[in-house]
Design a protein around this motif. Structure first.
Motif, PDB file in Angstrom:
ATOM      1  N   UNK A  28      46.783  69.735  50.881  1.00 52.53           N
ATOM      2  CA  UNK A  28      47.493  70.969  51.201  1.00 52.53           C
ATOM      3  C   UNK A  28      48.303  70.882  52.481  1.00 52.53           C
ATOM      4  N   UNK A  29      47.881  70.079  53.432  1.00 48.28           N
ATOM      5  CA  UNK A  29      48.621  70.020  54.700  1.00 48.28           C
ATOM      6  C   UNK A  29      48.979  68.579  55.026  1.00 48.28           C
ATOM      7  N   UNK A  30      50.196  68.209  54.751  1.00 51.16           N
ATOM      8  CA  UNK A  30      50.692  66.879  55.070  1.00 51.16           C
ATOM      9  C   UNK A  30      51.682  67.010  56.222  1.00 51.16           C
ATOM     10  N   UNK A  31      51.330  66.566  57.443  1.00 51.23           N
ATOM     11  CA  UNK A  31      52.211  66.752  58.586  1.00 51.23           C
ATOM     12  C   UNK A  31      53.494  65.935  58.489  1.00 51.23           C
ATOM     13  N   UNK A  32      53.542  64.946  57.632  1.00 44.88           N
ATOM     14  CA  UNK A  32      54.735  64.109  57.541  1.00 44.88           C
ATOM     15  C   UNK A  32      55.654  64.541  56.409  1.00 44.88           C
ATOM     16  N   UNK A  33      55.395  65.679  55.799  1.00 49.01           N
ATOM     17  CA  UNK A  33      56.197  66.120  54.660  1.00 49.01           C
ATOM     18  C   UNK A  33      57.626  66.450  55.071  1.00 49.01           C
ATOM     19  N   UNK A  34      57.820  66.996  56.276  1.00 54.79           N
ATOM     20  CA  UNK A  34      59.149  67.395  56.721  1.00 54.79           C
ATOM     21  C   UNK A  34      59.812  66.350  57.616  1.00 54.79           C
ATOM     22  N   UNK A  35      59.279  65.177  57.653  1.00 56.92           N
ATOM     23  CA  UNK A  35      59.817  64.137  58.525  1.00 56.92           C
ATOM     24  C   UNK A  35      61.010  63.453  57.862  1.00 56.92           C
ATOM     25  N   UNK A  36      62.065  63.235  58.634  1.00 60.99           N
ATOM     26  CA  UNK A  36      63.259  62.557  58.123  1.00 60.99           C
ATOM     27  C   UNK A  36      63.304  61.101  58.534  1.00 60.99           C
ATOM     28  N   UNK A  37      62.405  60.656  59.366  1.00 60.85           N
ATOM     29  CA  UNK A  37      62.421  59.272  59.826  1.00 60.85           C
ATOM     30  C   UNK A  37      61.854  58.356  58.758  1.00 60.85           C
ATOM     31  N   UNK A  38      62.235  57.094  58.854  1.00 61.12           N
ATOM     32  CA  UNK A  38      61.738  56.092  57.904  1.00 61.12           C
ATOM     33  C   UNK A  38      60.392  55.579  58.396  1.00 61.12           C
ATOM     34  N   UNK A  39      59.330  56.184  57.930  1.00 56.69           N
ATOM     35  CA  UNK A  39      57.979  55.799  58.294  1.00 56.69           C
ATOM     36  C   UNK A  39      57.226  55.508  57.011  1.00 56.69           C
ATOM     37  N   UNK A  40      56.524  54.382  57.003  1.00 58.20           N
ATOM     38  CA  UNK A  40      55.736  54.043  55.828  1.00 58.20           C
ATOM     39  C   UNK A  40      54.492  54.929  55.808  1.00 58.20           C
ATOM     40  N   UNK A  41      54.315  55.670  54.734  1.00 57.67           N
ATOM     41  CA  UNK A  41      53.158  56.553  54.628  1.00 57.67           C
ATOM     42  C   UNK A  41      52.043  55.838  53.860  1.00 57.67           C
ATOM     43  N   UNK A  42      50.842  56.209  54.195  1.00 51.69           N
ATOM     44  CA  UNK A  42      49.669  55.657  53.543  1.00 51.69           C
ATOM     45  C   UNK A  42      49.214  56.665  52.498  1.00 51.69           C
ATOM     46  N   UNK A  43      48.859  56.168  51.324  1.00 58.15           N
ATOM     47  CA  UNK A  43      48.430  57.065  50.259  1.00 58.15           C
ATOM     48  C   UNK A  43      47.161  57.799  50.672  1.00 58.15           C
ATOM     49  N   UNK A  44      47.068  59.052  50.280  1.00 61.28           N
ATOM     50  CA  UNK A  44      45.941  59.896  50.670  1.00 61.28           C
ATOM     51  C   UNK A  44      44.623  59.368  50.137  1.00 61.28           C
ATOM     52  N   UNK A  45      44.634  58.752  48.957  1.00 55.89           N
ATOM     53  CA  UNK A  45      43.399  58.222  48.390  1.00 55.89           C
ATOM     54  C   UNK A  45      42.836  57.104  49.255  1.00 55.89           C
ATOM     55  N   UNK A  46      43.717  56.288  49.825  1.00 48.08           N
ATOM     56  CA  UNK A  46      43.253  55.188  50.667  1.00 48.08           C
ATOM     57  C   UNK A  46      42.628  55.700  51.962  1.00 48.08           C
ATOM     58  N   UNK A  47      43.219  56.715  52.540  1.00 50.67           N
ATOM     59  CA  UNK A  47      42.693  57.280  53.785  1.00 50.67           C
ATOM     60  C   UNK A  47      41.305  57.872  53.546  1.00 50.67           C
ATOM     61  N   UNK A  48      41.164  58.640  52.491  1.00 53.93           N
ATOM     62  CA  UNK A  48      39.885  59.279  52.192  1.00 53.93           C
ATOM     63  C   UNK A  48      38.850  58.219  51.792  1.00 53.93           C
ATOM     64  N   UNK A  49      39.273  57.216  51.028  1.00 58.09           N
ATOM     65  CA  UNK A  49      38.340  56.160  50.614  1.00 58.09           C
ATOM     66  C   UNK A  49      37.833  55.369  51.817  1.00 58.09           C
ATOM     67  N   UNK A  50      38.699  55.062  52.754  1.00 53.49           N
ATOM     68  CA  UNK A  50      38.271  54.324  53.948  1.00 53.49           C
ATOM     69  C   UNK A  50      37.333  55.158  54.815  1.00 53.49           C
ATOM     70  N   UNK A  51      37.583  56.457  54.895  1.00 56.74           N
ATOM     71  CA  UNK A  51      36.696  57.334  55.649  1.00 56.74           C
ATOM     72  C   UNK A  51      35.308  57.366  55.007  1.00 56.74           C
ATOM     73  N   UNK A  52      35.267  57.520  53.695  1.00 54.59           N
ATOM     74  CA  UNK A  52      33.988  57.545  52.992  1.00 54.59           C
ATOM     75  C   UNK A  52      33.281  56.198  53.086  1.00 54.59           C
ATOM     76  N   UNK A  53      34.037  55.113  52.991  1.00 53.19           N
ATOM     77  CA  UNK A  53      33.464  53.771  53.116  1.00 53.19           C
ATOM     78  C   UNK A  53      32.824  53.577  54.494  1.00 53.19           C
TER      79      UNK A  53
END
Length: 86
Positions: free
Chosen positions: A35-60
């Protein structure tokens, strides 16, 4: 029931409750991240990390800490890292 088997039953039940709590936290974190992605309105070229990977690493990481605590607890109570192995 012997005192040791009662103690083990309590530890197993507490671990099950803790895993259920972490699973619920995982689901809530996933919903918050969707629901809250802080990079949604960003115009810069930044490589984003998939949300599943972030949550999976946290749980791991959480389960790794749970395993570490279990290993330390086994060592403190029995004097062996893996009880039962000589």
């Amino acid at each position: 029931m012997s005192p040791l088997s009662g103690f083990l039953a309590v530890i197993v039940s507490l671990t099950a409750i803790f895993v259920a709590y972490l699973t619920k936290q995982f689901q809530n974190e996933n919903l918050n991240y969707l629901t809250s992605n802080p990079m949604a309105n960003s115009n810069t070229k930044v490589k984003t990390i998939e949300k599943e990977k972030v949550v999976a690493e946290t749980l791991n990481g959480r389960f790794a800490m749970l395993g570490l605590i279990a290993a330390v607890g086994a060592y403190l109570t029995t004097g062996q890292i893996i009880p039962g192995f000589v």
